[in-house]
Design a protein around this motif. Structure first.
Motif, short mmCIF file in Angstrom:
data_model
loop_
_atom_site.label_atom_id
_atom_site.label_comp_id
_atom_site.label_asym_id
_atom_site.label_seq_id
_atom_site.Cartn_x
_atom_site.Cartn_y
_atom_site.Cartn_z
N HIS A 125 0.85 -1.20 0.00
CA HIS A 125 0.00 0.00 0.00
C HIS A 125 0.88 1.24 0.00
O HIS A 125 1.20 1.79 1.05
CB HIS A 125 -0.93 0.00 1.22
N GLU A 126 1.26 1.68 -1.17
CA GLU A 126 2.13 2.85 -1.32
C GLU A 126 1.55 4.08 -0.64
O GLU A 126 2.28 4.91 -0.09
CB GLU A 126 2.34 3.12 -2.81
N GLU A 127 0.23 4.18 -0.62
CA GLU A 127 -0.43 5.36 -0.04
C GLU A 127 -0.23 5.46 1.47
O GLU A 127 -0.46 6.53 2.06
CB GLU A 127 -1.92 5.33 -0.36
N ASN A 128 0.21 4.39 2.12
CA ASN A 128 0.39 4.42 3.57
C ASN A 128 1.72 5.07 3.99
O ASN A 128 1.90 5.39 5.17
CB ASN A 128 0.34 3.01 4.15
N GLU A 141 3.03 7.91 3.68
CA GLU A 141 3.00 9.26 4.24
C GLU A 141 2.73 9.25 5.74
O GLU A 141 3.27 10.07 6.49
CB GLU A 141 1.95 10.11 3.51
#
Length: 249
Positions: A160-163, A165
């Motif tokens: 999950h690249e979006e995690n 941050e």
């Protein structure tokens, strides 16, 4: 005793790439990094790979061998059969720069976000007094060589690249736990871990501990105790009531 081993090595950059097949000579006692060096010397002189100490202490040669995050210099060829095809790919959780080299700057960014050790303001440097028993719990975490294999295998960022941050990853949550265990640290590390660094994302699957080349029990000795302390201070009803009463007084 020598033999020829079959290797599949990822070649490419940030735009495109593919697995390429090689046959490379293997000598007794060698590790995967030895074979990668021989591949550079004999067949692929432009193959990019990071390495430094070749002793399992710098963490530079992190990659994935047959899909598992490992250090190239600590993975012995004797762990594979002579007929096995060995696949070497870059760390999956981080952007590829070229071949086996990835951009791990995410980890240094997360490291900078964690405030350093903060002793009480009224305590002068010469007044620091601690016993070994005060720091022995967190001393294990100092063995970390920052290979970032735990960061790579953690599915919270791997899948999950979006995690990225809002999640520091196991290596830096372990750093926060280390500071929280320090008897002289004065910051509220529990709030930082939960609110700023995504401790709640961790579901303690222990995959980080499983790949650690220093055998640090990241989950059992750092992340789970940190979660317990967060629960005690934030969600225990008696603690919540006590905080309410103190605020009123």
């Amino acid at each position: 005793m020598s033999y020829d081993a079959k290797f599949r090595v990822w070649r490419g950059d940030a735009t495109a790439g593919e697995l390429r097949d090689f046959t490379v000579a293997v000598n007794e006692g060698e590790v995967v990094l030895d074979i990668i060096h021989r591949l550079q010397a004999t067949q692929a002189s432009d193959l990019a790979v990071r390495w430094n100490c070749k002793a399992g202490k710098c963490g530079s040669c992190s990659a994935e061998i047959n899909g598992r995050p490992r250090l190239l210099c600590m993975t012995r060829m004797s762990t594979f059969t002579e007929t096995e095809t060995i696949t070497v790919t870059p760390l999956r959780a981080f952007p590829v720069i070229r071949d086996l080299v990835t951009d791990v700057s995410f980890n240094y960014q997360k490291a900078r976000e964690i405030p350093s050790f903060a002793p009480p303001k009224d305590l002068a440097p010469g007044e620091y007094r601690m016993q070994q028993v005060d720091v022995q719990r967190s001393q294990e975490f100092r063995k970390c060589i920052e290979c970032f294999l735990c960061q790579d295998t953690c599915h919270v960022v791997r899948d999950h690249e979006e995690n990225k941050e809002s999640f520091a990853g196991p290596r830096f949550l372990m750093r926060i736990a280390e500071l929280d265990m320090h008897p002289l640290d004065s910051l509220d590390r529990k709030r930082q871990a939960q609110d700023e660094h995504g401790l709640g994302f961790c579901n303690i699957t222990k995959c980080c501990s499983d790949v650690c080349p220093e055998h640090i029990k990241i989950t059992d000795n750092a992340l789970i105790p940190m979660k317990e302390r967060v629960a005690d201070t934030r969600y225990d009803p008696l603690v919540w009531l006590g905080n309410k009463i103190r605020r009123r007084s």
